[in-house]
Enzyme design. Sequence first.
Site, mmCIF file in Angstrom:
data_model
loop_
_atom_site.group_PDB
_atom_site.id
_atom_site.type_symbol
_atom_site.label_atom_id
_atom_site.label_comp_id
_atom_site.label_asym_id
_atom_site.label_seq_id
_atom_site.Cartn_x
_atom_site.Cartn_y
_atom_site.Cartn_z
ATOM 1 N N ARG A 1 -14.014 6.187 61.855
ATOM 2 C CA ARG A 1 -15.228 6.064 62.679
ATOM 3 C C ARG A 1 -16.058 7.351 62.669
ATOM 4 N NH1 ARG A 1 -14.627 1.776 67.018
ATOM 5 N NH2 ARG A 1 -13.722 0.149 65.764
ATOM 6 N N ARG B 1 -20.708 6.661 67.335
ATOM 7 C CA ARG B 1 -21.459 6.959 68.563
ATOM 8 C C ARG B 1 -21.348 8.387 69.075
ATOM 9 N NH1 ARG B 1 -19.143 1.902 71.697
ATOM 10 N NH2 ARG B 1 -17.469 2.412 70.265
ATOM 11 N N ARG C 1 -29.187 3.771 65.800
ATOM 12 C CA ARG C 1 -28.735 2.514 66.399
ATOM 13 C C ARG C 1 -29.838 1.936 67.299
ATOM 14 N NH1 ARG C 1 -26.727 -0.940 69.469
ATOM 15 N NH2 ARG C 1 -24.554 -1.011 70.122
ATOM 16 N N ASP D 1 -18.381 -3.416 59.392
ATOM 17 C CA ASP D 1 -17.369 -3.703 60.408
ATOM 18 C C ASP D 1 -16.359 -4.694 59.853
ATOM 19 O OD1 ASP D 1 -16.840 -3.050 63.359
ATOM 20 O OD2 ASP D 1 -16.384 -5.170 63.178
ATOM 21 N N TYR E 1 -8.752 -11.691 66.196
ATOM 22 C CA TYR E 1 -10.129 -11.785 66.704
ATOM 23 C C TYR E 1 -10.671 -13.210 66.564
ATOM 24 C CZ TYR E 1 -10.781 -6.723 67.222
ATOM 25 O OH TYR E 1 -10.688 -5.416 67.627
HETATM 26 O O1 1CP Z 1 -17.273 5.602 60.195
HETATM 27 C C1 1CP Z 1 -16.762 4.466 60.273
HETATM 28 O O2 1CP Z 1 -15.531 4.298 60.273
HETATM 29 C C2 1CP Z 1 -17.723 3.333 60.427
HETATM 30 C C3 1CP Z 1 -17.354 2.000 59.934
HETATM 31 C C4 1CP Z 1 -16.486 1.165 60.868
HETATM 32 C C5 1CP Z 1 -15.145 0.774 60.671
HETATM 33 C C6 1CP Z 1 -14.213 1.248 59.571
HETATM 34 C C7 1CP Z 1 -16.917 0.518 62.064
HETATM 35 C C8 1CP Z 1 -18.248 0.646 62.691
HETATM 36 N N1 1CP Z 1 -15.897 -0.291 62.512
HETATM 37 C C9 1CP Z 1 -14.801 -0.148 61.695
HETATM 38 C C10 1CP Z 1 -13.525 -0.837 61.762
HETATM 39 C C11 1CP Z 1 -13.191 -1.705 62.921
HETATM 40 N N2 1CP Z 1 -14.012 -2.487 63.689
HETATM 41 C C12 1CP Z 1 -11.863 -1.889 63.376
HETATM 42 C C13 1CP Z 1 -10.648 -1.293 62.708
HETATM 43 C C14 1CP Z 1 -10.449 0.128 63.102
HETATM 44 C C15 1CP Z 1 -9.947 0.334 64.491
HETATM 45 O O3 1CP Z 1 -8.804 -0.078 64.792
HETATM 46 O O4 1CP Z 1 -10.689 0.940 65.276
HETATM 47 C C16 1CP Z 1 -11.901 -2.778 64.461
HETATM 48 C C17 1CP Z 1 -10.722 -3.267 65.280
HETATM 49 C C18 1CP Z 1 -13.257 -3.158 64.655
HETATM 50 C C19 1CP Z 1 -13.783 -4.137 65.647
HETATM 51 C C20 1CP Z 1 -14.825 -3.524 66.482
HETATM 52 N N3 1CP Z 1 -16.088 -3.277 66.024
HETATM 53 C C21 1CP Z 1 -14.715 -3.034 67.784
HETATM 54 C C22 1CP Z 1 -13.479 -3.116 68.689
HETATM 55 C C23 1CP Z 1 -13.603 -4.356 69.518
HETATM 56 C C24 1CP Z 1 -12.420 -4.630 70.432
HETATM 57 O O5 1CP Z 1 -12.661 -4.707 71.651
HETATM 58 O O6 1CP Z 1 -11.301 -4.827 69.942
HETATM 59 C C25 1CP Z 1 -15.966 -2.475 68.130
HETATM 60 C C26 1CP Z 1 -16.370 -1.847 69.442
HETATM 61 C C27 1CP Z 1 -16.820 -2.639 67.002
HETATM 62 C C28 1CP Z 1 -18.222 -2.195 66.852
HETATM 63 C C29 1CP Z 1 -18.396 -1.004 65.979
HETATM 64 N N4 1CP Z 1 -18.040 -0.974 64.632
HETATM 65 C C30 1CP Z 1 -18.385 0.244 64.101
HETATM 66 C C31 1CP Z 1 -19.004 1.013 65.148
HETATM 67 C C32 1CP Z 1 -19.575 2.402 64.975
HETATM 68 C C33 1CP Z 1 -19.002 0.231 66.312
HETATM 69 C C34 1CP Z 1 -19.612 0.596 67.645
HETATM 70 C C35 1CP Z 1 -20.914 -0.094 67.682
HETATM 71 C C36 1CP Z 1 -21.978 0.564 68.511
HETATM 72 O O7 1CP Z 1 -22.027 0.291 69.721
HETATM 73 O O8 1CP Z 1 -22.809 1.288 67.947
#
Ligand code: 1CP
Length: 350
Positions: free
Chosen positions: A28, A32, A41, A78, A154
Site C-alpha cells: 500500500r 492515503r 483521489r 485493487d 469477499y
Molecule cells: O500501493 C499499493 O499497494 C496500492 C494497490 C493496492 C493493493 C495491492 C490497493 C489500493 N489495494 C490492494 C490490495 C487489497 N485490497 C487487499 C490485499 C492486501 C491487504 O490485505 O491489505 C485487500 C484485502 C483489499 C480490499 C480493500 N480495498 C480494502 C479492505 C476492505 C475490508 O474491509 O476488508 C480497502 C479499504 C480497499 C480500498 C483500497 N484499495 C487500495 C487503496 C489505496 C484503498 C483505499 C481507498 C481510498 O479510500 O482511497
Amino acid sequence: MAACNPDALLLRALRNEKQERMPLWVMRQAGRYLPEYRKLRKQAGSFLNLCNSPEMACTATLQPLRRYRLDAAIVFSDILIVADALGCELGFAEGEGPFLARPAADEKMIASLAEPGVDAFAGVAATIGACRGELAEDVALIGFAGAPFTLACYMVQGSGGREFALARRLMLTEPQAFAELIDRTTRAVAACLSAQAAAGADVLMLFESWAALAAPHYLDEHVVKPAAKVIALLREAGIDLPIIVFPRNAEQVAGKMVAAGANAIGVGWQADLVEVRAAVGEQTALQGNLDPAALLADRETLRSAIARTVAAHGTGAGGRIFNLGHGIGKETDPESMAILVDAVREFSAC
Ligand code: 1CP
C-alpha cells in the site's frame, strides 16, 4: 513493453542471487498516507474512478517512487477488480470501503457468474503499460491479484470485515458450491495476472490476505491448491515471471506454497521470520515483515524495529526482501517512510 533491467535488485533477490543490500518496497505504498494521493483521489471523485483511469492510476503508482528510493512499484488497482469482472459489481462507500452489490452468496448466484478472460482486465493492463514507460530501469513493476480464497470471502459476504462468517458458513454447508466459486475465481485470477504479465509487469504477487480464515482442515483445499492452480495456469501460458505468494497469518503453508511453485513468500508481521526461513530453506526468497505500527513510533524506536527485522532475515543465501508485514497505515507520517528507506539501506548493506 520494456521490462525492467534483469539485474534490478528485487529480481536478483527473487532469484536468490547475491545482494549488496536488501531491496525494499512497501505494501500500500501508493495510498492515503501521502497528501498527493489524497489530492489525486479527490480529483478523481471516487476510488473506483481512480482505479479505472489508467492515467490517474499510473500517477498514483508513481507517487511513492517520486518521494522515496524504492526498488519496486506496485500497480495501483485493487484485488476486488476480479470480483467485479466475475459479475459481483464492485462499489465503494465513502468513509466505509469497498462492497459488492451482487454477492455470490448461494449456489444459483455462483452458477451465474461470468467467465472473464484476459480482455476483462484491459484497464489494469493499460495502467501497467503506462507505468512501465515512466519507471527507471532498475525499478521492478509488480502486478497483483487477490488469491482465490480471499476473493471468495469477499464475494460471498459482499463486503469487508474481519470474520467473513457467511463465507465460512457456505464453505461448511454447501461445499460443492463453495468449491465451484473457488474454481471460477481461480481461472479469473489467472486471467487477471496473465493480462498484467502481457502488459509488462516484472513480478506477480498473490494476496491471500484472509488465508487464516480457512480452518486447518480446509487450508490445502481452498488456499494451497487454488494458488498452485493459478501458478500452473500461468506457467502453461508461458509466463515465467517470479511469483510472490502472501498467505497472511497462515505462514504454516509457506513450504507447500513453495512446492506449488511460488518463488517467494510474503510474511505477515505476526509470523516469526526465522521460523518461516527454517520451513522454506535457503532456496526461496522471503519478503517482510515489519509491523506497520513501527512507522507510528518515534525515529529511534522505528530504527531499532527495522534493525531487528533485517537481523531476522539473516545473511544466508536465500533472497531477502524488506517490506512491512501488512499495508502501511493511513495515519503514517510520510517522514517515517523516509526514515525507513534510509535505515533499510544502512542496516542491510553488506
Ligand atoms: O500501493 C499499493 O499497494 C496500492 C494497490 C493496492 C493493493 C495491492 C490497493 C489500493 N489495494 C490492494 C490490495 C487489497 N485490497 C487487499 C490485499 C492486501 C491487504 O490485505 O491489505 C485487500 C484485502 C483489499 C480490499 C480493500 N480495498 C480494502 C479492505 C476492505 C475490508 O474491509 O476488508 C480497502 C479499504 C480497499 C480500498 C483500497 N484499495 C487500495 C487503496 C489505496 C484503498 C483505499 C481507498 C481510498 O479510500 O482511497
